[in-house]
Motif scaffolding. Structure first.
Motif, PDB file in Angstrom:
ATOM      1  N   THR A   1      50.649  48.316  -5.602  1.00 26.50           N
ATOM      2  CA  THR A   1      51.316  47.031  -5.401  1.00 26.50           C
ATOM      3  C   THR A   1      51.120  46.535  -3.972  1.00 26.50           C
ATOM      4  OG1 THR A   1      52.964  47.597  -7.079  1.00 26.50           O
ATOM      5  CG2 THR A   1      53.519  45.826  -5.542  1.00 26.50           C
ATOM      6  N   GLU A   2      51.214  47.442  -3.029  1.00 26.16           N
ATOM      7  CA  GLU A   2      51.029  47.087  -1.621  1.00 26.16           C
ATOM      8  C   GLU A   2      49.604  46.600  -1.351  1.00 26.16           C
ATOM      9  OE1 GLU A   2      51.096  49.307   2.780  1.00 26.16           O
ATOM     10  OE2 GLU A   2      51.826  50.339   0.993  1.00 26.16           O
TER      11      GLU A   2
ATOM     12  N   PRO B   1      42.526  43.110  -9.600  1.00 31.72           N
ATOM     13  CA  PRO B   1      43.940  42.760  -9.820  1.00 31.72           C
ATOM     14  C   PRO B   1      44.488  43.220 -11.165  1.00 31.72           C
ATOM     15  CG  PRO B   1      42.807  40.934  -8.776  1.00 31.72           C
ATOM     16  CD  PRO B   1      41.738  41.935  -9.161  1.00 31.72           C
TER      17      PRO B   1
ATOM     18  N   ARG C   1      41.261  44.668  -2.354  1.00 34.58           N
ATOM     19  CA  ARG C   1      40.797  45.056  -3.685  1.00 34.58           C
ATOM     20  C   ARG C   1      39.972  46.336  -3.658  1.00 34.58           C
ATOM     21  NH1 ARG C   1      39.407  39.567  -7.100  1.00 34.58           N
ATOM     22  NH2 ARG C   1      41.281  38.385  -6.502  1.00 34.58           N
TER      23      ARG C   1
ATOM     24  N   ALA D   1      46.898  46.313 -11.839  1.00 32.60           N
ATOM     25  CA  ALA D   1      48.360  46.186 -11.923  1.00 32.60           C
ATOM     26  C   ALA D   1      48.818  46.022 -13.365  1.00 32.60           C
ATOM     27  CB  ALA D   1      48.825  44.998 -11.085  1.00 32.60           C
TER      28      ALA D   1
ATOM     29  N   LEU E   1      47.237  45.475  -3.484  1.00 34.53           N
ATOM     30  CA  LEU E   1      46.895  44.230  -4.165  1.00 34.53           C
ATOM     31  C   LEU E   1      47.640  43.045  -3.547  1.00 34.53           C
ATOM     32  CD1 LEU E   1      46.726  45.342  -7.910  1.00 34.53           C
ATOM     33  CD2 LEU E   1      44.831  44.866  -6.356  1.00 34.53           C
ATOM     34  N   GLY E   2      48.850  43.292  -3.070  1.00 31.47           N
ATOM     35  CA  GLY E   2      49.592  42.231  -2.384  1.00 31.47           C
ATOM     36  C   GLY E   2      48.896  41.760  -1.120  1.00 31.47           C
ATOM     37  N   GLN E   3      48.109  42.645  -0.512  1.00 27.68           N
ATOM     38  CA  GLN E   3      47.334  42.312   0.687  1.00 27.68           C
ATOM     39  C   GLN E   3      45.898  41.911   0.334  1.00 27.68           C
ATOM     40  OE1 GLN E   3      47.648  45.925   2.955  1.00 27.68           O
ATOM     41  NE2 GLN E   3      49.839  45.673   3.358  1.00 27.68           N
ATOM     42  N   ASP E   4      45.604  41.790  -0.938  1.00 29.93           N
ATOM     43  CA  ASP E   4      44.274  41.460  -1.451  1.00 29.93           C
ATOM     44  C   ASP E   4      43.217  42.448  -0.966  1.00 29.93           C
ATOM     45  OD1 ASP E   4      42.729  39.912  -3.175  1.00 29.93           O
ATOM     46  OD2 ASP E   4      41.921  38.698  -1.538  1.00 29.93           O
TER      47      ASP E   4
ATOM     48  N   THR F   1      51.946  53.534  -8.134  1.00 29.60           N
ATOM     49  CA  THR F   1      52.404  52.168  -8.378  1.00 29.60           C
ATOM     50  C   THR F   1      52.799  51.481  -7.076  1.00 29.60           C
ATOM     51  OG1 THR F   1      53.178  52.699 -10.603  1.00 29.60           O
ATOM     52  CG2 THR F   1      54.127  50.758  -9.561  1.00 29.60           C
ATOM     53  N   GLU F   2      53.544  52.186  -6.246  1.00 30.70           N
ATOM     54  CA  GLU F   2      53.990  51.604  -4.976  1.00 30.70           C
ATOM     55  C   GLU F   2      52.809  51.247  -4.084  1.00 30.70           C
ATOM     56  OE1 GLU F   2      56.644  54.415  -3.277  1.00 30.70           O
ATOM     57  OE2 GLU F   2      58.218  54.114  -4.797  1.00 30.70           O
TER      58      GLU F   2
ATOM     59  N   SER G   1      50.293  34.744 -12.736  1.00 28.41           N
ATOM     60  CA  SER G   1      51.658  34.492 -12.259  1.00 28.41           C
ATOM     61  C   SER G   1      52.706  34.757 -13.329  1.00 28.41           C
ATOM     62  CB  SER G   1      51.782  33.049 -11.761  1.00 28.41           C
ATOM     63  OG  SER G   1      51.534  32.137 -12.825  1.00 28.41           O
TER      64      SER G   1
END
Length: 268
Positions: A138-139, A181, A146, A184, A141-144, A134-135, A66
């Motif tokens: 990010t998308e 993760p 993996r 990132a 990993l934001g939705q897990d 990158t875009e 975090s």
């Protein structure tokens, strides 16, 4: 990893030292743990105290996802250097090489720096590809997602689809998903992907930039650009080597460079 040190923010970092000579801290790239660089550490251990460590979020080290920043990972390297005597040489591979560059530029007590195939882009087209990566990363990993993030990274490295599919079926895939993760983190370390020439230009210590002779031409061009920008930069090519460089092939070059204080690294 048999030792632990606390980084500035309290994150525990696992590390191991191979050999009793002058310390050389080895910094892994994306999806690497300290174990990835253990063969190189063993190859260097006869002359140096080669130190491997698990970057935060990997292996036996902790994490603070975090509040992660590139500066935190620079502080991690500082903590490892301090634990090993207060000053060291640095070696970094791929995005770990970029992290090592940032650490050295950040004023850490680094005697000499070697990087292998820091994957910088030198043109806008490749830079655009990095931004798109990158875009999408990010998308995912934001939705897990993996596994999909791992596939995206592997595609970026040029891995053929059939090889990626085979990797996904392999026993080691679960371990890769566990540290996915941190993709990132390495993406942020790259800072958009284009080579910031002011970064190597700011380095006061000798710098060795190495590329494999069997790697894509753009990787050799990036390595040469890093060496050219550094005030005390040296560029070398290892014949027959790829991005997955063989430890036994690389170790003699690093021994020559670090053993001379970085000042006789060979021709540019």
């Amino acid at each position: 990893m048999d030792k632990k040190v606390l980084s500035r923010d309290g994150t525990p970092l696992a590390y191991e030292r191979h050999g009793d000579g002058p310390p050389v801290v080895l910094v892994g790239g994306a999806l690497c743990t300290g174990a990835t660089l253990a063969p190189l550490a063993r190859a260097l251990s006869g002359r140096f105290g080669a130190v491997t460590y698990d970057r935060r979020g990997r292996g036996a080290s902790g994490d603070t996802a975090s509040s992660w920043t590139v500066a935190r990972e620079v502080e991690d390297i500082a903590a490892v250097i301090e634990a090993c005597g207060g000053t060291a040489s640095l070696y970094g591979v791929s995005s770990g090489g970029v992290l090592a560059l940032r650490a050295a530029a950040g004023g850490l007590p680094v005697d000499a720096l070697a990087v292998y195939e820091a994957p910088f882009a030198l043109d806008e087209e490749r830079g655009k590809e990095r931004l798109e990566y990158t875009e999408r990363l990010t998308e995912l990993l934001g939705q897990d997602r993996r596994g999909d993030a791992l596939e995206l990274f592997m595609a970026l490295t040029g891995m053929p689809p059939e090889t990626v599919a085979g990797a996904r079926r392999s026993p080691g895939w679960a371990g890769l998903e566990a540290i996915a993760p941190t993709l990132a983190y390495d993406d942020a370390v790259m800072g958009g992907g284009l080579l910031p020439r002011e970064l190597p230009a700011s380095l006061p210590m000798p710098v060795l930039a190495v590329a494999g002779g069997a790697s894509p031409a753009w990787m050799r061009e990036a390595a040469r650009a890093v060496a050219d920008a550094a005030p005390e930069g040296t560029y070398r090519v290892l014949a027959g080597q790829t991005h997955n460089v063989d430890a036994e092939a690389l170790a003699p070059l690093l021994e020559e460079f670090f053993g001379s204080g970085g000042r006789r690294g060979g021709p540019r």
